[in-house]
Write an enzyme that holds these catalytic residues in place. Structure first.
Site, PDB file in Angstrom:
ATOM      1  N   CYS A 109      10.576  12.259 -35.062  1.00  0.00           N
ATOM      2  CA  CYS A 109      10.477  11.408 -36.255  1.00  0.00           C
ATOM      3  C   CYS A 109      11.540  10.318 -36.225  1.00  0.00           C
ATOM      4  CB  CYS A 109      10.607  12.251 -37.517  1.00  0.00           C
ATOM      5  SG  CYS A 109       9.176  13.304 -37.788  1.00  0.00           S
TER       6      CYS A 109
ATOM      7  N   CYS B  45      16.847   1.231 -25.299  1.00  0.00           N
ATOM      8  CA  CYS B  45      15.919   1.585 -26.386  1.00  0.00           C
ATOM      9  C   CYS B  45      16.774   2.019 -27.571  1.00  0.00           C
ATOM     10  CB  CYS B  45      14.945   2.671 -25.949  1.00  0.00           C
ATOM     11  SG  CYS B  45      15.734   4.229 -25.502  1.00  0.00           S
TER      12      CYS B  45
END
Ligand SMILES: [Zn+2]
Length: 399
Positions: free
Chosen positions: A200, A357
């Site tokens: 998540c 990232c």
């Protein structure tokens, strides 16, 4: 199929308790006996996060006598969008303490037991000891398999839930209650390949989805504790919030299950981090000697500005993530473009490629692809933009 109640009734309810739980007491299926069972119940909730927040609040309100909380983390501002047991003034405080205080406000009759530690192989049995039921609200695969295996060896049933973006799942794993009941490994024998299923934190979750799945978990917990209804044993509930659709699938016990099957190979707790692997073997190998720190990157960016060095910095996250925070001078090429091959033609062939990232997991995967395409001096940034914001530029938000 119905099952006997997990918990014997307490001797009596006080006058205050009768007043507080009157809307339960007048439901014939619950009644005085069901409420006395809840009073006697000891339920352990793993995680006071997205699923744990609604689960703890409703278990407390329902009158579960003892609630255990396993949680080592602190409240972060990015939690408040869904972790409704915590408030603004709790930011920076231990989640377990914040949850304990909220429970005291909802129902001071609940005895809260705080386990302020990360669930590990060497403490899981001690923590599970004495609980009738476990509600699993963990968000990572390593802990999920640990919970499943430890609950199986201890003979404690548990209610499992998982959430991602608009999708949720829930089930009850209770081999100790029913010889034909499957475990989590019967449903998911192996964790997904590393990097395939984002967490998540990486992929996002609709806040209210936590309430949808967390309330299913509490619903099942109350049924198991009091012995009413038909719990989700051997059934998987799948919820799609966008279509507003619930589907219930049958889950059979797998005779070849590594844990609960006929010839089990998992006969004690294993190394779950290794079993689930944070990154794939290819990515780990590519990143082994090609990971730079954010401090090194800051230095490299300065040299690039001065003209003494040239390289291309690629952000492999999604565009909506790059809108939240970024490393200055990065060009955005999402990881998907590396997987389908279209990213390679966008990369200069005469410059070093530096990739980042959010935390370094996705960029390790793309690093393996880029190195495989011949960019032997390519590197990625350990810790990603999260480390950049933490160490170099705290003026940007984290997520
Ligand atoms: Zn199994």
């Amino acid at each position: 199929m119905s099952y006997p109640a997990l918990v014997e009734p307490a001797d009596e309810l006080t006058i205050d308790e009768v007043r507080r739980y009157s809307r339960h007491l007048i439901i014939p299926d619950v009644g005085m006996s069901g409420q006395k069972r809840l009073k006697n119940a000891k339920v352990l909730v793993i995680g006071a996060g997205g699923l744990g927040s609604p689960a703890l609040l409703y278990l407390a309100a329902a009158g579960v006598g003892t609630l255990g909380i396993v949680e080592f983390d602190e409240v972060d501002e990015s939690n408040l969008q869904r972790q409704v047991i915590h408030g603004q003034s709790d930011v920076g405080r231990p989640k377990a303490v914040s949850a304990q205080e909220s429970i005291a406000e909802v129902n001071p009759l609940v005895n809260v037991v705080v386990h302020s530690e990360r669930l590990e192989n060497d403490n899981v049995y001690d923590i599970f000891d004495g609980y009738d039921l476990i509600v699993d609200g963990t968000d990572n695969f390593a802990t999920r398999y640990l919970v499943n295996d430890a609950a199986y060896f201890k003979g404690i049933p548990y209610v499992w839930g998982s959430i991602y973006r608009f999708d949720g799942q829930a089930s009850v794993f209770a081999p100790s209650m029913d010889d034909d009941a499957p475990c989590y490994r019967c449903l998911y024998p192996e964790p997904p390949p590393p990097g395939m299923v984002p967490s998540c934190a990486e992929g996002g979750v609709l806040g209210v989805l936590c309430a949808s799945i967390g309330s299913i978990q509490v619903n099942e917990a109350i049924k198991l504790l009091t012995g009413i209804g038909d719990p989700l044993v051997g059934k998987l509930m799948i919820y799609d919030a966008l279509e507003m659709e619930y589907r219930k699938l049958k889950v059979r016990k797998d005779p070849s299950c590594a844990l609960c099957g006929e010839n089990p190979t998992v006969t004690e707790l294993i190394d779950y981090e290794y079993f689930c692997g944070a990154v794939s073997d290819e990515a780990a190998e590519a990143a082994a000697d090609a990971t730079i720190s954010v401090t090194t990157l800051e230095h490299m960016l300065k040299e690039r500005e001065e003209g003494s060095r040239d390289f291309v910095l690629v952000d492999v996250r999604e565009p909506n993530e790059a809108e939240i925070n970024h490393i200055p001078g990065a060009v955005l090429i999402p990881k998907g473009d590396f997987l389908n091959g279209s990213a390679l033609e966008k990369l200069p062939s005469d410059k070093q490629v530096v990739m980042h990232c959010k935390t370094g997991v996705r960029s390790a995967e793309t690093l393996a692809i880029v190195k495989g395409a011949g960019y032997s001096d390519a590197v990625h940034v350990g810790g990603g933009v999260s480390a950049w914001v933490n160490q170099i530029d705290p003026s940007q938000p984290s997520y």
